[in-house]
Design an enzyme around this catalytic site. Structure first.
Site, mmCIF file in Angstrom:
data_model
loop_
_atom_site.group_PDB
_atom_site.id
_atom_site.type_symbol
_atom_site.label_atom_id
_atom_site.label_comp_id
_atom_site.label_asym_id
_atom_site.label_seq_id
_atom_site.Cartn_x
_atom_site.Cartn_y
_atom_site.Cartn_z
ATOM 1 N N ARG A 185 0.845 -1.192 0.000
ATOM 2 C CA ARG A 185 0.000 0.000 0.000
ATOM 3 C C ARG A 185 0.881 1.243 0.000
ATOM 4 O O ARG A 185 1.954 1.255 0.638
ATOM 5 C CB ARG A 185 -0.891 0.033 1.255
ATOM 6 C CG ARG A 185 -2.044 -0.953 1.229
ATOM 7 C CD ARG A 185 -3.128 -0.574 0.214
ATOM 8 N NE ARG A 185 -4.240 -1.502 0.232
ATOM 9 C CZ ARG A 185 -4.380 -2.559 -0.578
ATOM 10 N NH1 ARG A 185 -3.458 -2.818 -1.491
ATOM 11 N NH2 ARG A 185 -5.431 -3.339 -0.509
ATOM 12 N N HIS A 233 -0.711 0.110 -9.763
ATOM 13 C CA HIS A 233 -1.448 -0.818 -8.877
ATOM 14 C C HIS A 233 -1.969 -2.026 -9.658
ATOM 15 O O HIS A 233 -3.174 -2.322 -9.656
ATOM 16 C CB HIS A 233 -2.602 -0.091 -8.171
ATOM 17 C CG HIS A 233 -3.043 -0.783 -6.907
ATOM 18 N ND1 HIS A 233 -3.485 -0.114 -5.787
ATOM 19 C CD2 HIS A 233 -3.110 -2.111 -6.592
ATOM 20 C CE1 HIS A 233 -3.819 -0.985 -4.844
ATOM 21 N NE2 HIS A 233 -3.590 -2.215 -5.317
HETATM 22 P P1 NAP Z 1 -1.804 -11.874 4.852
HETATM 23 O O1 NAP Z 1 -1.869 -13.281 4.373
HETATM 24 O O2 NAP Z 1 -2.812 -11.421 5.848
HETATM 25 O O3 NAP Z 1 -0.337 -11.663 5.441
HETATM 26 C C1 NAP Z 1 0.001 -10.518 6.139
HETATM 27 C C2 NAP Z 1 1.396 -10.697 6.727
HETATM 28 O O4 NAP Z 1 1.805 -9.457 7.296
HETATM 29 C C3 NAP Z 1 1.420 -11.730 7.842
HETATM 30 O O5 NAP Z 1 2.593 -12.494 7.761
HETATM 31 C C4 NAP Z 1 1.459 -10.868 9.106
HETATM 32 O O6 NAP Z 1 2.132 -11.446 10.193
HETATM 33 C C5 NAP Z 1 2.277 -9.690 8.615
HETATM 34 N N1 NAP Z 1 2.050 -8.514 9.458
HETATM 35 C C6 NAP Z 1 0.896 -7.844 9.709
HETATM 36 N N2 NAP Z 1 1.106 -6.843 10.577
HETATM 37 C C7 NAP Z 1 2.416 -6.885 10.893
HETATM 38 C C8 NAP Z 1 3.237 -6.125 11.755
HETATM 39 N N3 NAP Z 1 2.751 -5.118 12.489
HETATM 40 N N4 NAP Z 1 4.537 -6.459 11.849
HETATM 41 C C9 NAP Z 1 5.043 -7.493 11.134
HETATM 42 N N5 NAP Z 1 4.314 -8.268 10.289
HETATM 43 C C10 NAP Z 1 3.020 -7.955 10.167
HETATM 44 O O7 NAP Z 1 -1.879 -10.844 3.637
HETATM 45 P P2 NAP Z 1 -1.544 -11.107 2.093
HETATM 46 O O8 NAP Z 1 -2.650 -11.850 1.434
HETATM 47 O O9 NAP Z 1 -0.183 -11.676 2.002
HETATM 48 O O10 NAP Z 1 -1.586 -9.614 1.509
HETATM 49 C C11 NAP Z 1 -0.730 -8.609 1.994
HETATM 50 C C12 NAP Z 1 -1.116 -7.249 1.413
HETATM 51 O O11 NAP Z 1 -0.738 -7.147 0.039
HETATM 52 C C13 NAP Z 1 -2.602 -6.918 1.400
HETATM 53 O O12 NAP Z 1 -3.063 -6.525 2.672
HETATM 54 C C14 NAP Z 1 -2.661 -5.783 0.392
HETATM 55 O O13 NAP Z 1 -2.487 -4.540 1.044
HETATM 56 C C15 NAP Z 1 -1.459 -6.051 -0.531
HETATM 57 N N6 NAP Z 1 -1.882 -6.415 -1.892
HETATM 58 C C16 NAP Z 1 -1.484 -5.610 -2.941
HETATM 59 C C17 NAP Z 1 -1.852 -5.953 -4.228
HETATM 60 C C18 NAP Z 1 -1.409 -5.153 -5.411
HETATM 61 O O14 NAP Z 1 -1.917 -5.364 -6.523
HETATM 62 N N7 NAP Z 1 -0.466 -4.249 -5.281
HETATM 63 C C19 NAP Z 1 -2.628 -7.095 -4.461
HETATM 64 C C20 NAP Z 1 -3.009 -7.872 -3.375
HETATM 65 C C21 NAP Z 1 -2.617 -7.525 -2.083
HETATM 66 P P3 NAP Z 1 1.611 -12.810 10.883
HETATM 67 O O15 NAP Z 1 1.961 -13.896 9.897
HETATM 68 O O16 NAP Z 1 2.374 -12.897 12.138
HETATM 69 O O17 NAP Z 1 0.127 -12.636 11.050
HETATM 70 C C1 GLV Z 2 -5.132 -5.079 -4.014
HETATM 71 O O1 GLV Z 2 -4.459 -4.144 -3.756
HETATM 72 C C2 GLV Z 2 -5.698 -5.976 -3.056
HETATM 73 O O2 GLV Z 2 -5.675 -5.693 -1.853
HETATM 74 O O3 GLV Z 2 -6.205 -7.029 -3.496
#
Ligand code: NAP
Ligand code: GLV
Length: 309
Positions: free
Chosen positions: A224, A272
């Protein structure tokens, strides 16, 4: 059974055919033509207007059109007690890993430098490390971080991941919490941000973080825009503390015309698109959660609003 569809970036035309084919009994209402708000059971949303969800008195479940839920949790009027689920779609996970691999390889193989030299007609070989000698650190040890980490490891990179709580995932080196943060940074010549946006992670890509990276490290932010302190990145590039950055996400999207990132020679901007939501694969996953809710079965990928992800 009625579902409100509201997205500030996506069109109903991309979604309606899939939702109608897979669940004909679901009446899809497109904001702002929502009819009687009391008839809405489900809300499928991306960045809904503050107060919109609170205006639906019989709302049972909020479904995010993306993996992140910061765009929902930011609503100060969010109705408490209504469960929220996020989207975890293997298609998107693959897409994110493709993006991360592309950008890591670009930075690792000094593509920006070769492109600049090509523009000046300069034939010059640069010293090149092997992938095994290149430390890649991934902030975020979740769905996206783990997949990208495994695939980068498969390419030979020296990968480590950082999450909130300690965890062991076979084949991946993990760091956790604030105590491990500097150790993870100290080994990361390429730092990839795949964190959710929460009060704890906002602004995490800042001057003090950059100061803990090896000098000349590069940054990839595909999470983000608000994770990054823009001015700190510009200062770090100006002082050569960082050598390059790849940014897919921004404080304001679209990135405003005239923003210094657009024309910076050491910044790659993408709009994005790292892992865009894909209705053909996402719709069945979203509807599965509605079926689960209707049947009283556990929901998949339910968010903890107190935790922020
Ligand atoms: P997820 O499965 O919920 O994983 C989040 C990770 O972040 C977990 O390992 C969590 O730790 C860690 N985390 C959260 N808060 C933290 C903190 N304060 N300190 C250290 N680690 C922390 O999420 P995801 O599916 O991988 O997605 C991650 C993010 O990618 C989304 O929230 C979104 O913002 C972004 N995204 C971007 C796009 C794009 O097109 N650019 C697309 C999709 C997603 P724990 O394992 O300990 O819980
Ligand atoms: C994109 O940014 C998502 O959160 O899926």
């Amino acid at each position: 059974m009625a579902l409100l569809f509201r997205s500030s970036v996506d069109s109903e035309a991309r979604w309606k055919p899939h939702l109608a084919r897979l669940m004909p009994e679901l009446e899809v209402r497109i904001w702002p033509e929502i009819g009687d708000p009391a008839e809405i059971d489900y809300a499928l949303v991306w960045r809904p207007e503050p107060g919109l969800l609170a205006s639906l008195p019989n709302l049972k479940l909020i479904l995010s059109l993306g993996a992140g839920v910061d765009h929902i949790l930011i609503d100060p009027h969010l109705p408490g007690g209504v469960p929220i689920v996020r989207l975890v779609d293997p298609y998107m996970t693959d897409a994110m890993s493709e993006y991360v691999i592309l950008q890591v390889l670009r930075l690792h193989r000094q593509d920006l430098d070769y492109r600049a030299r090509q523009e000046s007609g300069i034939w010059l070989e640069l010293d090149q490390k092997n992938a095994a000698e290149r430390g890649v650190g991934i902030l975020g040890f979740g769905e996206l971080g783990q997949d990208a980490g495994r695939k980068l490891k498969g390419l030979g990179f020296d990968v480590a991941l950082w999450g909130r709580r300690p965890k062991t995932v076979e084949g991946l080196r993990g760091y956790a919490g604030t105590t491990d943060f500097s150790a993870l940074l100290g080994r990361s010549e390429i730092l990839v941000c795949l964190l959710p946006l929460t009060p704890e992670t906002e602004g995490i890509l800042n001057a003090s973080t950059f100061a803990m990276l090896p000098k000349g490290a590069a940054l990839i932010n595909a999470a983000r825009g608000a994770h990054l302190v823009d001015e700190d990145l510009l200062a770090a590039l100006a002082s050569s503390r960082l050598s390059a950055a790849v940014l897919d996400v921004f404080h304001d999207e679209p990135l405003p015309a005239g923003h210094p990132f657009w024309r910076h020679p050491r910044i790659i901007v993408t709009p994005h698109i790292a892992a865009a939501t894909h209705p053909p694969t996402a719709a069945p996953i979203i509807l599965d959660n509605i079926r689960r809710f209707e049947a009283g079965r556990p929901l998949l990928n339910q968010v903890d609003p107190a935790q922020g992800y």
